[in-house]
Design an enzyme around this catalytic site. Structure first.
Site, PDB file in Angstrom:
ATOM      1  N   SER A 183       0.868  -1.195  -0.108  1.00 38.06           N
ATOM      2  CA  SER A 183      -0.128  -0.068   0.119  1.00 38.06           C
ATOM      3  C   SER A 183       0.778   1.175   0.054  1.00 38.06           C
ATOM      4  O   SER A 183       1.805   1.281   0.583  1.00 38.06           O
ATOM      5  CB  SER A 183      -0.912   0.200   1.190  1.00 38.06           C
ATOM      6  OG  SER A 183      -1.944  -1.078   1.407  1.00 38.06           O
ATOM      7  N   GLY A 188      -4.054   2.411  -2.079  1.00 42.74           N
ATOM      8  CA  GLY A 188      -4.678   1.598  -1.110  1.00 42.74           C
ATOM      9  C   GLY A 188      -5.372   0.609  -1.848  1.00 42.74           C
ATOM     10  O   GLY A 188      -4.909  -0.540  -2.401  1.00 42.74           O
ATOM     11  N   GLU A 301      -4.503 -14.558   2.424  1.00 44.29           N
ATOM     12  CA  GLU A 301      -4.460 -13.335   3.641  1.00 44.29           C
ATOM     13  C   GLU A 301      -5.780 -13.245   4.048  1.00 44.29           C
ATOM     14  O   GLU A 301      -6.010 -13.502   5.522  1.00 44.29           O
ATOM     15  CB  GLU A 301      -3.840 -12.248   3.269  1.00 44.29           C
ATOM     16  CG  GLU A 301      -3.835 -11.017   4.103  1.00 44.29           C
ATOM     17  CD  GLU A 301      -3.530  -9.780   3.556  1.00 44.29           C
ATOM     18  OE1 GLU A 301      -3.800  -8.747   4.427  1.00 44.29           O
ATOM     19  OE2 GLU A 301      -3.344  -9.695   2.312  1.00 44.29           O
ATOM     20  N   GLN A 338     -34.838 -11.424  29.668  1.00 38.27           N
ATOM     21  CA  GLN A 338     -35.136 -11.664  28.460  1.00 38.27           C
ATOM     22  C   GLN A 338     -34.213 -10.994  27.438  1.00 38.27           C
ATOM     23  O   GLN A 338     -33.749 -11.136  26.090  1.00 38.27           O
ATOM     24  CB  GLN A 338     -36.492 -11.849  28.218  1.00 38.27           C
ATOM     25  CG  GLN A 338     -37.410 -12.996  28.726  1.00 38.27           C
ATOM     26  CD  GLN A 338     -38.635 -12.981  28.239  1.00 38.27           C
ATOM     27  OE1 GLN A 338     -39.277 -12.014  27.869  1.00 38.27           O
ATOM     28  NE2 GLN A 338     -39.261 -14.268  28.293  1.00 38.27           N
ATOM     29  N   GLY A 398     -22.543  -2.495  30.269  1.00 38.30           N
ATOM     30  CA  GLY A 398     -22.955  -1.031  30.665  1.00 38.30           C
ATOM     31  C   GLY A 398     -21.970   0.233  30.934  1.00 38.30           C
ATOM     32  O   GLY A 398     -20.997   0.073  30.123  1.00 38.30           O
ATOM     33  N   GLY A 399     -21.903   0.713  31.961  1.00 41.46           N
ATOM     34  CA  GLY A 399     -20.767   1.477  32.259  1.00 41.46           C
ATOM     35  C   GLY A 399     -19.494   1.136  32.174  1.00 41.46           C
ATOM     36  O   GLY A 399     -18.413   1.414  32.019  1.00 41.46           O
TER      37      GLY A 399
END
Length: 450
Positions: A183, A188, A301, A338, A398-399
């Site tokens: 690249s 690219g 790859e 659930q 969560g947090g």
């Protein structure tokens, strides 16, 4: 260039011929033995570690030998890599001891024939190793995949005996690390439009000028597989050549390590070439046939790197299963709600479907039935699902999923690499669609379809 090294210099602990003298566990049909469990884990500890794992042996459909390989790599990765994964990410550093240890395990030459010191296994086994390493640290696994597949596997597939004798031994032991460089800043997805150029001198050597970017392992690599234009008078895809280049050659410069969003333990940098002289014997394959080397390597790859998203998903699901069955709210484990059950079910199904597709494509490749659209499809599907699964893991925590004390954020950041690395999702979709177009064009030419 060091021409004194030969394949006989590979230490015996990585040579396949030494396998029979060890106690190694399961064997294949021809009595070739797998890599040893160098870091034993007791059955009780292994059960505890896997008690929250959703991995289903029966559904994976691996042979006994392949499952043994998975267990060996898993135990090694969980002992040697997983405890350092957060530090690796935080410091953006690849530990120096990792590659030599991978070499001791034989993992740097999974697809290398036994006669050259490798394990002589297939792409499915290589993908399994990639998956289990990614489960411990996706960034370490990415560097491993770039080295073992993009460099080592290509060297074995296309290299002359002299090139193999000279470069393969230290790559197998981990003494040297390898990189592929194709690249460029303006080349690219359209890689054949590269501007890096090599001009042949009267003495037969080549002089390389130009630059490359986003090169995995560049800051730590000793050996590079570099693609350059050698003929600008023909079609772009027909004027490329692949070269083996050493880091210490005059005019070769490696840029500063990039500060990336994810995969931070996998060092990445630019390369610069200022009249780098390359010996004639360091052409990999044939002059002007670099596109064949490149494109055939890209298929494999994409397949092997598909193990990366699988490992990330497994790690994310294991983390979420453990957390949701320990965390309580409203007097209940949140995994019993659930809404949470629905999330866990979707995560498990996405992982299982991805694994089934990736393994099927790997088995086909090992049978000599490589499919470009399916190699692209495997990483296209698995990488999209990995982002989704990692995002759900973060949500379920969560947090806690939003702070770096938990690995959910790292898994999500690492998963994004696979949607742009080894070809973007858009390029993968284009490849698949183009394959269908070519099939129909061929069929119309033969008057099979109307």
């Amino acid at each position: 260039m060091n021409t004194s090294r030969t394949i006989s210099s590979v230490p015996t602990f990585v040579r396949a011929s030494s396998f029979a003298s060890r106690s190694w566990g399961a064997t294949t049909s021809n009595s070739r033995r797998l890599i040893p469990t160098r870091f034993p884990i007791s059955p009780c500890e292994r059960l505890w570690r896997r008690s929250y794992s959703s991995y289903n042996t029966g559904i994976a459909g691996l042979t006994e030998a392949q499952e043994e390989l998975r267990n060996v790599v898993h135990d090694f990765a969980q002992k040697e890599i997983a405890p350092r994964a957060d530090e690796i990410d935080r410091t953006n550093t690849l530990p120096k001891d990792i590659f030599p240890k991978l070499g001791q395990m034989g993992l740097l030459g999974v697809t290398v024939p036994e006669k050259w010191g490798g394990l002589g296994l297939g792409y499915l086994e290589h993908t399994i190793a990639m998956e289990e390493l990614s489960r411990a640290s996706a960034s370490i696994a990415l560097s491993y995949g770039a080295h073992s597949n993009l460099m080592v596997n290509q060297l074995v597939r296309w290299g002359s005996q002299r090139q193999i004798d000279n470069y393969l031994p230290p790559l197998l032991t981990g003494e040297h690390i390898g990189s592929l460089a194709m690249s460029e800043p303006n080349a690219g997805s359209d890689v054949v439009s590269m501007k890096t150029k090599a001009v042949k001198k009267e003495n037969g050597s080549w002089v390389l000028n130009g630059s490359k970017c986003w090169i995995t392992n560049a800051p730590v690599s000793s050996t590079f597989l570099i693609y350059a234009k050698t003929d600008t008078e023909v079609a772009p895809s027909k004027g490329m050549t692949a070269f083996l280049v050493e880091r210490n050659w005059k005019g070769f410069e490696v840029g500063e390590k990039l500060d990336k969003f994810g995969m931070r333990g996998s060092p990445t940098a630019e390369l610069f070439f200022d009249n780098v002289e390359i010996p004639e014997e360091n052409v990999l394959g044939s002059v002007g046939k670099g596109a064949s080397v490149l494109m055939s390597g890209l298929d494999l790859e994409r397949l092997v790197l598909s193990g990366g998203p699988l490992g990330i998903m497994q790690a994310a699901l294991d983390l979420t299963l453990s957390y949701t069955h320990e965390r309580e709210q409203f007097g209940k484990k949140i995994g019993t709600f659930q809404l949470m059950q629905g999330k866990l079910a979707d995560m498990y199904t996405k992982l299982s479907a991805s694994r089934a597709y990736v393994y099927a494509v790997a088995r086909a490749c090992d049978q000599g039935k490589t499919s470009r659209k399916d190699c692209a499809g495997a990483i296209l599907y698995s990488s999209d699902r990995a982002v989704e699964v990692a995002l759900e893991a973060q949500q379920c925590l969560g947090g806690n999923g939003y702070v770096n004390d938990y690995p959910a954020g790292r898994l999500l950041r690492d998963s994004r690499l696979y949607t742009v690395g080894a070809g973007t999702q858009e390029i993968r979709r284009m490849l698949i669609g183009r394959e269908f177009n070519e099939c129909f064009d061929e069929a119309r030419g033969k008057k099979i379809v109307q």
